[in-house]
Design an enzyme around this catalytic site. Structure first.
Site, short mmCIF file in Angstrom:
data_model
loop_
_atom_site.label_atom_id
_atom_site.label_comp_id
_atom_site.label_asym_id
_atom_site.label_seq_id
_atom_site.Cartn_x
_atom_site.Cartn_y
_atom_site.Cartn_z
N TRP A 179 -65.14 22.36 11.74
CA TRP A 179 -64.48 21.92 10.51
C TRP A 179 -64.26 23.07 9.53
O TRP A 179 -63.43 22.95 8.64
CB TRP A 179 -65.26 20.76 9.87
CG TRP A 179 -64.99 19.45 10.55
CD1 TRP A 179 -64.39 19.27 11.77
CD2 TRP A 179 -65.28 18.15 10.05
NE1 TRP A 179 -64.30 17.93 12.07
CE2 TRP A 179 -64.85 17.22 11.03
CE3 TRP A 179 -65.88 17.68 8.89
CZ2 TRP A 179 -64.99 15.85 10.87
CZ3 TRP A 179 -66.03 16.30 8.73
CH2 TRP A 179 -65.59 15.40 9.70
N ARG A 218 -74.91 22.76 13.69
CA ARG A 218 -74.25 24.05 13.51
C ARG A 218 -75.24 25.11 13.03
O ARG A 218 -75.12 26.29 13.38
CB ARG A 218 -73.06 23.93 12.57
CG ARG A 218 -73.35 23.38 11.16
CD ARG A 218 -72.04 23.03 10.48
NE ARG A 218 -72.16 22.60 9.09
CZ ARG A 218 -72.38 21.36 8.69
NH1 ARG A 218 -72.55 20.41 9.61
NH2 ARG A 218 -72.43 21.06 7.41
N HIS A 228 -76.75 26.54 5.22
CA HIS A 228 -75.35 26.22 4.94
C HIS A 228 -74.90 26.90 3.64
O HIS A 228 -75.73 27.35 2.85
CB HIS A 228 -75.19 24.70 4.84
CG HIS A 228 -75.70 24.01 6.05
ND1 HIS A 228 -74.90 23.63 7.10
CD2 HIS A 228 -76.97 23.63 6.40
CE1 HIS A 228 -75.63 23.06 8.05
NE2 HIS A 228 -76.89 23.04 7.64
N GLY A 229 -73.59 26.93 3.45
CA GLY A 229 -73.06 27.64 2.28
C GLY A 229 -73.70 27.20 0.97
O GLY A 229 -74.12 28.02 0.17
N ASN A 230 -73.79 25.90 0.76
CA ASN A 230 -74.29 25.42 -0.53
C ASN A 230 -75.81 25.38 -0.62
O ASN A 230 -76.36 25.58 -1.70
CB ASN A 230 -73.69 24.05 -0.86
CG ASN A 230 -72.28 24.17 -1.39
OD1 ASN A 230 -72.04 24.80 -2.42
ND2 ASN A 230 -71.33 23.60 -0.67
N SER A 233 -67.91 26.75 11.98
CA SER A 233 -67.95 25.43 12.62
C SER A 233 -66.53 24.94 12.89
O SER A 233 -65.55 25.50 12.41
CB SER A 233 -68.67 24.42 11.72
OG SER A 233 -67.83 24.04 10.63
N LYS A 245 -59.20 20.38 2.89
CA LYS A 245 -59.36 20.88 1.53
C LYS A 245 -58.03 21.08 0.82
O LYS A 245 -57.90 20.81 -0.37
CB LYS A 245 -60.18 22.18 1.56
CG LYS A 245 -61.61 21.96 2.00
CD LYS A 245 -62.39 23.26 2.15
CE LYS A 245 -63.79 22.97 2.68
NZ LYS A 245 -64.56 24.20 2.93
N HIS A 293 -74.71 29.39 8.80
CA HIS A 293 -74.33 29.16 10.20
C HIS A 293 -73.00 29.82 10.53
O HIS A 293 -72.16 30.07 9.64
CB HIS A 293 -74.24 27.66 10.48
CG HIS A 293 -73.23 26.96 9.62
ND1 HIS A 293 -71.88 26.98 9.88
CD2 HIS A 293 -73.38 26.24 8.49
CE1 HIS A 293 -71.24 26.30 8.96
NE2 HIS A 293 -72.12 25.83 8.09
N GLY A 294 -72.76 30.06 11.82
CA GLY A 294 -71.47 30.58 12.26
C GLY A 294 -70.36 29.58 12.02
O GLY A 294 -70.60 28.39 11.71
N GLY A 354 -70.09 18.77 4.74
CA GLY A 354 -71.29 18.15 4.21
C GLY A 354 -72.32 17.84 5.28
O GLY A 354 -72.67 18.69 6.08
N GLU A 368 -76.54 20.99 4.25
CA GLU A 368 -75.44 21.28 3.34
C GLU A 368 -75.41 20.24 2.21
O GLU A 368 -75.96 19.13 2.33
CB GLU A 368 -74.12 21.25 4.12
CG GLU A 368 -72.84 21.43 3.31
CD GLU A 368 -72.77 22.73 2.55
OE1 GLU A 368 -73.54 22.88 1.58
OE2 GLU A 368 -71.95 23.59 2.93
#
Length: 248
Positions: free
Chosen positions: A14, A60, A183-185, A12, A98, A9-10, A22, A87
């Protein structure tokens, strides 16, 4: 030959504020909207003939897919939404900055939570209102224990594989070219599974937002070629470094 197109996704809200997200349902930023539109333009200009699409239950990713399809003038394509593409659940880390997490828990521990294959963050308590069991979207999950209070990448990958076996492979064979916006993960999990990456190799894999990653597959769903499209090698490395450096 078949093509599987993966897009994170683009950006977000967060991502911008550098918080663990998550399963928290946050929206795209204006930059994220433009990244999604640009991904759609890249896919269209590449000549890829997407015929079927997947996304998660999180807006997202859903909005990114909608914007991609709008740019491709293919909003009529079938869209299959699945919680299995969500995610990785970050448990008690969700919502935490983070860099602040590094100050509290140490860089090594946070890196294990972010990038390792089999280490999950501390889980949400059962009575935490953020727990998926209180969210109407996940009431249809038959196995209630599958509504996670935290996940490692290994956990997230295991929940994606049934979708791959039961649906994605079938639609690749039927339609030829399939787009997944996730999502990334969840994308890291798919890539690890498809490329049989080791637990050490997956730590180094960072997925930038809004970039189309294309796998060319043979009849046995083995990778012939895989690459990001529409971006130079130099720019890709810079975007990967941004993801890698979120805790610095």
């Amino acid at each position: 030959m078949y093509k599987l197109i993966l897009v994170r996704h683009g950006q977000s809200e967060w991502n911008l504020s550098n918080q663990f997200t998550g399963w928290t349902d946050v929206d795209l930023t204006p930059q994220g909207v433009e990244e999604a539109r640009q991904a759609g333009r890249i896919i269209k200009e590449s000549g890829i003939d997407v015929r079927y699409t997947y996304t998660s239950f999180l807006k997202r990713a859903i909005k990114t897919l909608d914007l991609i399809l709008e740019e491709m003038d293919r909003m009529w394509l079938p869209v299959e939404k699945s919680w299995r593409l969500n995610e990785k659940h970050y448990g008690m880390l969700q919502g935490q900055n983070k860099q602040q997490a590094v100050e509290i828990y140490g860089k090594e521990q946070v890196m294990l939570w972010r990038r390792s294959y089999d280490v999950a963050p501390e889980p949400l308590p059962d009575d935490d209102p953020r727990h998926p069991k209180y969210d109407i979207r996940y009431q249809g999950i038959k196995n209630r224990s599958a509504r996670p209070s935290t996940e490692s990448l290994s956990d997230a990958t295991r929940r994606i594989i049934p979708l791959w076996n039961a649906s994605i492979v079938e639609n690749l064979h039927q339609y030829g070219q399939v787009l997944i916006v996730a999502h990334g993960n969840s994308i890291r999990g798919i890539i690890k599974f498809m490329k049989n990456l080791s637990n050490e190799e997956i730590v180094k894999l960072n997925i930038p937002t809004g970039l189309p990653y294309v796998m060319e597959l043979d009849e046995d769903m083995q990778i012939i070629k895989d690459e990001y499209i529409g971006i130079s090698e130099e720019d890709l490395k810079a975007k990967e470094a941004v993801v890698a450096n979120q805790t610095k």
